[in-house]
Scaffold this motif. Structure first.
Motif, PDB file in Angstrom:
ATOM      1  N   TRP A  69       0.863  -1.172   0.000  1.00  0.00           N
ATOM      2  CA  TRP A  69       0.000   0.000   0.000  1.00  0.00           C
ATOM      3  C   TRP A  69       0.901   1.222   0.000  1.00  0.00           C
ATOM      4  N   LEU A  70       0.745   2.095  -0.980  1.00  0.00           N
ATOM      5  CA  LEU A  70       1.504   3.344  -1.072  1.00  0.00           C
ATOM      6  C   LEU A  70       0.598   4.508  -0.683  1.00  0.00           C
ATOM      7  N   ALA A  71       1.110   5.401   0.147  1.00  0.00           N
ATOM      8  CA  ALA A  71       0.333   6.587   0.516  1.00  0.00           C
ATOM      9  C   ALA A  71       0.102   7.478  -0.705  1.00  0.00           C
ATOM     10  N   ASP A  72       1.016   7.414  -1.660  1.00  0.00           N
ATOM     11  CA  ASP A  72       0.904   8.193  -2.899  1.00  0.00           C
ATOM     12  C   ASP A  72       1.482   7.335  -4.016  1.00  0.00           C
ATOM     13  N   ILE A  73       0.732   7.103  -5.061  1.00  0.00           N
ATOM     14  CA  ILE A  73       1.190   6.257  -6.169  1.00  0.00           C
ATOM     15  C   ILE A  73       2.434   6.851  -6.833  1.00  0.00           C
ATOM     16  N   ALA A  74       2.723   8.123  -6.575  1.00  0.00           N
ATOM     17  CA  ALA A  74       3.939   8.756  -7.096  1.00  0.00           C
ATOM     18  C   ALA A  74       5.194   8.094  -6.529  1.00  0.00           C
TER      19      ALA A  74
END
Length: 117
Positions: A69-74
């Motif tokens: 799980w990424l807090a921001d796909i960036a």
């Protein structure tokens, strides 16, 4: 009936559950790299996973599945640069990676794995 072994049992969850030769881990979050880059947090988490696998007599070549799980796909490319260097060539697990709001705003990612013993 199959034996189930729970490790690190708390009121809400166990750190790890082992059943039929498979280890199901709770999600790992950064411990020593809060405030640092997604790459540094990835290294931190993968180090924790590798240590935990060793403690149960397994290793990263035996990871069956990973969810990230990424807090921001960036952060995707930065995380993957670390992940790709860490995964055993030819032994990559099944994997999902999604963007998600995490429990702590200082977490850039969380990783959960399932591994064979």
């Amino acid at each position: 009936m199959t034996d189930i072994r729970r490790i690190g049992v708390a009121a809400r969850y166990s750190d790890l559950v082992i059943q039929n030769g498979t280890a199901y881990f709770s999600g790992y979050v950064p411990e020593t790299t809060l405030g640092l880059s997604a790459g540094e947090q990835t290294r931190d988490i993968l180090g924790q996973i590798e240590q935990s696998l060793g403690e149960i007599g397994s290793d990263k070549s035996r990871i069956l599945q990973a969810t990230i799980w990424l807090a921001d796909i960036a952060f995707y490319d930065e995380m993957n640069a670390i992940w790709d260097a860490w995964v055993v060539p030819g032994q990559a697990p099944a994997r999902a990676c999604v963007e998600s709001k995490l429990a702590d705003p200082d977490y850039k990612l969380e990783i959960q794995v399932v591994a064979a013993l």
